[in-house]
Design a protein around this motif. Structure first.
Motif, PDB file in Angstrom:
ATOM      1  N   LYS A  16       0.822  -1.220   0.000  1.00 50.59           N
ATOM      2  CA  LYS A  16       0.000   0.000   0.000  1.00 50.59           C
ATOM      3  C   LYS A  16       0.853   1.266   0.000  1.00 50.59           C
ATOM      4  O   LYS A  16       0.394   2.331  -0.379  1.00 50.59           O
ATOM      5  CB  LYS A  16      -0.938  -0.002   1.213  1.00 50.59           C
ATOM      6  CG  LYS A  16      -1.974  -1.117   1.181  1.00 50.59           C
ATOM      7  CD  LYS A  16      -3.007  -0.989   2.275  1.00 50.59           C
ATOM      8  CE  LYS A  16      -2.445  -1.227   3.653  1.00 50.59           C
ATOM      9  NZ  LYS A  16      -2.076  -2.637   3.887  1.00 50.59           N
ATOM     10  N   GLY A  17       2.081   1.180   0.468  1.00 45.43           N
ATOM     11  CA  GLY A  17       2.946   2.350   0.451  1.00 45.43           C
ATOM     12  C   GLY A  17       2.791   3.228   1.674  1.00 45.43           C
ATOM     13  O   GLY A  17       2.139   2.862   2.658  1.00 45.43           O
ATOM     14  N   PRO A  18       3.361   4.439   1.623  1.00 46.93           N
ATOM     15  CA  PRO A  18       3.472   5.279   2.824  1.00 46.93           C
ATOM     16  C   PRO A  18       2.185   5.975   3.257  1.00 46.93           C
ATOM     17  O   PRO A  18       2.140   6.539   4.344  1.00 46.93           O
ATOM     18  CB  PRO A  18       4.523   6.319   2.418  1.00 46.93           C
ATOM     19  CG  PRO A  18       4.390   6.423   0.937  1.00 46.93           C
ATOM     20  CD  PRO A  18       4.062   5.042   0.463  1.00 46.93           C
ATOM     21  N   LYS A  19       1.147   5.977   2.439  1.00 50.44           N
ATOM     22  CA  LYS A  19      -0.068   6.720   2.772  1.00 50.44           C
ATOM     23  C   LYS A  19      -1.225   5.809   3.181  1.00 50.44           C
ATOM     24  O   LYS A  19      -2.385   6.232   3.152  1.00 50.44           O
ATOM     25  CB  LYS A  19      -0.488   7.589   1.581  1.00 50.44           C
ATOM     26  CG  LYS A  19       0.495   8.701   1.257  1.00 50.44           C
ATOM     27  CD  LYS A  19       0.642   9.657   2.414  1.00 50.44           C
ATOM     28  CE  LYS A  19       1.617  10.768   2.140  1.00 50.44           C
ATOM     29  NZ  LYS A  19       1.749  11.698   3.283  1.00 50.44           N
ATOM     30  N   ALA A  20      -0.916   4.590   3.599  1.00 47.82           N
ATOM     31  CA  ALA A  20      -1.964   3.617   3.906  1.00 47.82           C
ATOM     32  C   ALA A  20      -2.877   4.097   5.029  1.00 47.82           C
ATOM     33  O   ALA A  20      -4.114   4.076   4.904  1.00 47.82           O
ATOM     34  CB  ALA A  20      -1.328   2.276   4.271  1.00 47.82           C
ATOM     35  N   GLU A  21      -2.306   4.528   6.134  1.00 45.53           N
ATOM     36  CA  GLU A  21      -3.119   4.939   7.282  1.00 45.53           C
ATOM     37  C   GLU A  21      -3.820   6.268   7.022  1.00 45.53           C
ATOM     38  O   GLU A  21      -4.965   6.470   7.427  1.00 45.53           O
ATOM     39  CB  GLU A  21      -2.241   5.044   8.532  1.00 45.53           C
ATOM     40  CG  GLU A  21      -1.556   3.749   8.939  1.00 45.53           C
ATOM     41  CD  GLU A  21      -2.546   2.662   9.343  1.00 45.53           C
ATOM     42  OE1 GLU A  21      -3.719   2.972   9.591  1.00 45.53           O
ATOM     43  OE2 GLU A  21      -2.132   1.487   9.411  1.00 45.53           O
ATOM     44  N   GLU A  22      -3.157   7.166   6.341  1.00 46.86           N
ATOM     45  CA  GLU A  22      -3.749   8.472   6.059  1.00 46.86           C
ATOM     46  C   GLU A  22      -4.972   8.340   5.154  1.00 46.86           C
ATOM     47  O   GLU A  22      -6.014   8.977   5.391  1.00 46.86           O
ATOM     48  CB  GLU A  22      -2.704   9.373   5.402  1.00 46.86           C
ATOM     49  CG  GLU A  22      -3.179  10.788   5.125  1.00 46.86           C
ATOM     50  CD  GLU A  22      -2.077  11.658   4.556  1.00 46.86           C
ATOM     51  OE1 GLU A  22      -2.284  12.244   3.474  1.00 46.86           O
ATOM     52  OE2 GLU A  22      -1.003  11.737   5.186  1.00 46.86           O
ATOM     53  N   LYS A  82      -3.239   6.714  14.329  1.00 42.59           N
ATOM     54  CA  LYS A  82      -2.381   5.881  13.480  1.00 42.59           C
ATOM     55  C   LYS A  82      -1.827   6.689  12.310  1.00 42.59           C
ATOM     56  O   LYS A  82      -0.654   6.551  11.948  1.00 42.59           O
ATOM     57  CB  LYS A  82      -3.165   4.676  12.959  1.00 42.59           C
ATOM     58  CG  LYS A  82      -3.452   3.615  14.008  1.00 42.59           C
ATOM     59  CD  LYS A  82      -4.204   2.440  13.392  1.00 42.59           C
ATOM     60  CE  LYS A  82      -4.464   1.356  14.428  1.00 42.59           C
ATOM     61  NZ  LYS A  82      -5.208   0.202  13.852  1.00 42.59           N
ATOM     62  N   ALA A  83      -2.675   7.526  11.714  1.00 39.65           N
ATOM     63  CA  ALA A  83      -2.219   8.352  10.593  1.00 39.65           C
ATOM     64  C   ALA A  83      -1.159   9.350  11.054  1.00 39.65           C
ATOM     65  O   ALA A  83      -0.162   9.582  10.360  1.00 39.65           O
ATOM     66  CB  ALA A  83      -3.409   9.084   9.969  1.00 39.65           C
ATOM     67  N   GLU A  99       4.704  10.854  11.510  1.00 35.84           N
ATOM     68  CA  GLU A  99       5.864  11.117  12.364  1.00 35.84           C
ATOM     69  C   GLU A  99       6.992  10.127  12.082  1.00 35.84           C
ATOM     70  O   GLU A  99       8.167  10.506  12.052  1.00 35.84           O
ATOM     71  CB  GLU A  99       5.448  11.053  13.833  1.00 35.84           C
ATOM     72  CG  GLU A  99       4.562  12.218  14.260  1.00 35.84           C
ATOM     73  CD  GLU A  99       4.072  12.083  15.688  1.00 35.84           C
ATOM     74  OE1 GLU A  99       4.278  10.987  16.275  1.00 35.84           O
ATOM     75  OE2 GLU A  99       3.497  13.055  16.215  1.00 35.84           O
ATOM     76  N   ARG A 100       6.643   8.861  11.873  1.00 39.92           N
ATOM     77  CA  ARG A 100       7.667   7.863  11.541  1.00 39.92           C
ATOM     78  C   ARG A 100       8.349   8.204  10.222  1.00 39.92           C
ATOM     79  O   ARG A 100       9.570   8.081  10.086  1.00 39.92           O
ATOM     80  CB  ARG A 100       7.044   6.465  11.449  1.00 39.92           C
ATOM     81  CG  ARG A 100       6.687   5.842  12.777  1.00 39.92           C
ATOM     82  CD  ARG A 100       6.407   4.352  12.609  1.00 39.92           C
ATOM     83  NE  ARG A 100       5.363   4.084  11.625  1.00 39.92           N
ATOM     84  CZ  ARG A 100       4.073   4.027  11.907  1.00 39.92           C
ATOM     85  NH1 ARG A 100       3.653   4.231  13.149  1.00 39.92           N
ATOM     86  NH2 ARG A 100       3.189   3.757  10.958  1.00 39.92           N
ATOM     87  N   GLN A 146     -13.145   4.599  17.161  1.00 44.04           N
ATOM     88  CA  GLN A 146     -12.454   4.024  16.007  1.00 44.04           C
ATOM     89  C   GLN A 146     -11.858   5.120  15.126  1.00 44.04           C
ATOM     90  O   GLN A 146     -10.720   5.003  14.646  1.00 44.04           O
ATOM     91  CB  GLN A 146     -13.414   3.160  15.196  1.00 44.04           C
ATOM     92  CG  GLN A 146     -12.742   2.392  14.072  1.00 44.04           C
ATOM     93  CD  GLN A 146     -13.723   1.546  13.284  1.00 44.04           C
ATOM     94  OE1 GLN A 146     -14.765   2.044  12.843  1.00 44.04           O
ATOM     95  NE2 GLN A 146     -13.419   0.266  13.125  1.00 44.04           N
ATOM     96  N   LEU A 147     -12.619   6.193  14.926  1.00 48.04           N
ATOM     97  CA  LEU A 147     -12.109   7.313  14.136  1.00 48.04           C
ATOM     98  C   LEU A 147     -10.895   7.953  14.807  1.00 48.04           C
ATOM     99  O   LEU A 147      -9.901   8.282  14.150  1.00 48.04           O
ATOM    100  CB  LEU A 147     -13.212   8.359  13.938  1.00 48.04           C
ATOM    101  CG  LEU A 147     -14.317   8.013  12.935  1.00 48.04           C
ATOM    102  CD1 LEU A 147     -15.421   9.059  12.993  1.00 48.04           C
ATOM    103  CD2 LEU A 147     -13.752   7.933  11.521  1.00 48.04           C
ATOM    104  N   LEU A 148     -10.983   8.126  16.120  1.00 48.00           N
ATOM    105  CA  LEU A 148      -9.868   8.721  16.856  1.00 48.00           C
ATOM    106  C   LEU A 148      -8.628   7.833  16.784  1.00 48.00           C
ATOM    107  O   LEU A 148      -7.507   8.319  16.589  1.00 48.00           O
ATOM    108  CB  LEU A 148     -10.272   8.952  18.309  1.00 48.00           C
ATOM    109  CG  LEU A 148      -9.189   9.562  19.217  1.00 48.00           C
ATOM    110  CD1 LEU A 148      -8.747  10.923  18.680  1.00 48.00           C
ATOM    111  CD2 LEU A 148      -9.694   9.680  20.653  1.00 48.00           C
TER     112      LEU A 148
END
Length: 366
Positions: free
Chosen positions: A197-203, A248-249, A254-255, A241-243
């Protein structure tokens, strides 16, 4: 060649052997040996000045040659880096992108060091590092964009069954929210299990859940099988869940920022290491040239003494003393001063790049 006299061929071979075994490589006044390509460039500039009616100047021709050689070295090194990075499929995980960057940066520095010529003040190597940093930033942006496209397409595919059921009104009945939530959890599970999925998966997932928040609320309100207390509890679960996904995003960003800064630290550590190695090699080359100059003067002095020119031999003592002093100065100061300047230049440039990247990621200006 068969038509030439054997004696001529023998003498020609002897002459070539003498040249190859007895002559030193052509060098600049600072002792730097010229490659064949650099010598051709130097001669071309010098002869061109003569043909155009200008006063030929060896230093001017050498400056043109050095500029051309170093510009070509930067271009060749940048091409080596870009060629290596172009083979990377996008989107890719940040760790893989970082590893490829480090590998091909080392290759680019090797290409530059082999081809560069008398890069005083490391101007061209700094230029190369700036261009590689820019190229890497562009590639990261492309990777981010590819990741967003891939993740959105994946979510759209996984949400197809959910959207079909919504369109049919399958959830607009008693018990509809439970069925809706079960399907949504299957969607999320499928998304999390998917690779690449790459670097934007959580976002992207955070944006997806936020966009469908109103949809979930509508299904929840329409379900008459749930009491008000149960609806309130389910609503709180959705908010939690949204929070959690927002956190996570944020952690993902930050990582990636920390990894970006680590990439910069690693890049400039490699740059500094390459600079130090090159300057040590150049210092050793200059030392050898000084040794040869002293030896040549001593040999000339001995020949003068043997031929009875004692006065001229005595005058050469001043030249020998100057060469010996130059050797002492070179040993004591040359490399240390150059390394110090290099460390300062590399650290300054690294700080600028890090601050710029950090400011960009936070939406501020340096």
């Amino acid at each position: 060649e068969a038509a030439l006299a054997p004696r001529f061929l023998q003498q020609a071979a002897q002459f070539c052997n003498y040249v190859l075994s007895s002559t030193w490589p052509k060098t600049l006044p600072d002792g730097r040996a010229l490659s064949g390509r650099a010598l051709c460039t130097l001669l071309h500039s010098y002869v061109e000045a003569i043909n155009s009616g200008r006063l030929p100047c060896l230093e001017g021709a050498a400056a043109v040659m050095v500029a051309n050689e170093n510009a070509a070295a930067v271009a060749a090194a940048l091409e080596a880096y870009a060629r290596g990075m172009r083979g990377l499929p996008l989107p890719t995980e940040p760790a893989q992108l970082s590893a490829a960057h480090g590998e091909h940066l080392r290759e680019a520095l090797v290409v530059f060091q082999r081809r560069s010529f008398r890069d005083r003040d490391q101007e061209h190597q700094r230029r190369l590092m700036e261009q590689i940093s820019t190229e890497y930033s562009h590639l990261q942006e492309e990777n981010d964009a590819a990741s967003r496209r891939h993740c959105k397409a994946l979510l759209a595919e996984l949400a197809r069954a959910l959207d079909t059921s919504l369109a049919r009104g399958a959830y607009a009945q008693r018990g509809g929210y439970r069925a809706y939530e079960a399907e949504r959890q299957r969607l999320l599970e499928g998304y999390r299990q998917a690779e690449g999925k790459g670097p934007k998966a959580e976002e992207v997932l955070d944006e997806f859940l936020a966009e469908r928040r109103a949809e979930a609320e509508a299904v929840l309100k329409a379900d008459n099988a749930l009491s008000e207390a149960e609806k309130q509890l389910e609503d709180q679960k959705q908010q939690a869940q949204l929070l959690e996904q927002q956190q996570k995003a944020t952690a993902e960003r930050e990582r990636q920022l920390e990894a970006l800064l680590e990439d910069e630290r690693s890049s400039y550590a490699q740059n500094l290491q390459a600079l130090e190695a090159k300057m040590r090699a150049e210092a050793e080359s200059a030392q050898r040239e000084l040794d040869r100059a002293v030896e040549a003067k001593l040999r000339e002095q001995r020949e003068l003494l043997q031929r009875g020119f004692s006065e001229r031999a005595a005058l050469m003592e001043q030249e020998l003393a100057a060469l010996r002093q130059e050797k002492r100065n070179h040993n004591a100061q040359g490399l240390a001063a150059n390394v110090l300047d290099t460390v300062r230049a590399a650290c300054d440039l690294a700080s600028v790049v890090k601050l710029s990247k950090l400011a960009k990621s936070r939406g501020t200006a340096v």
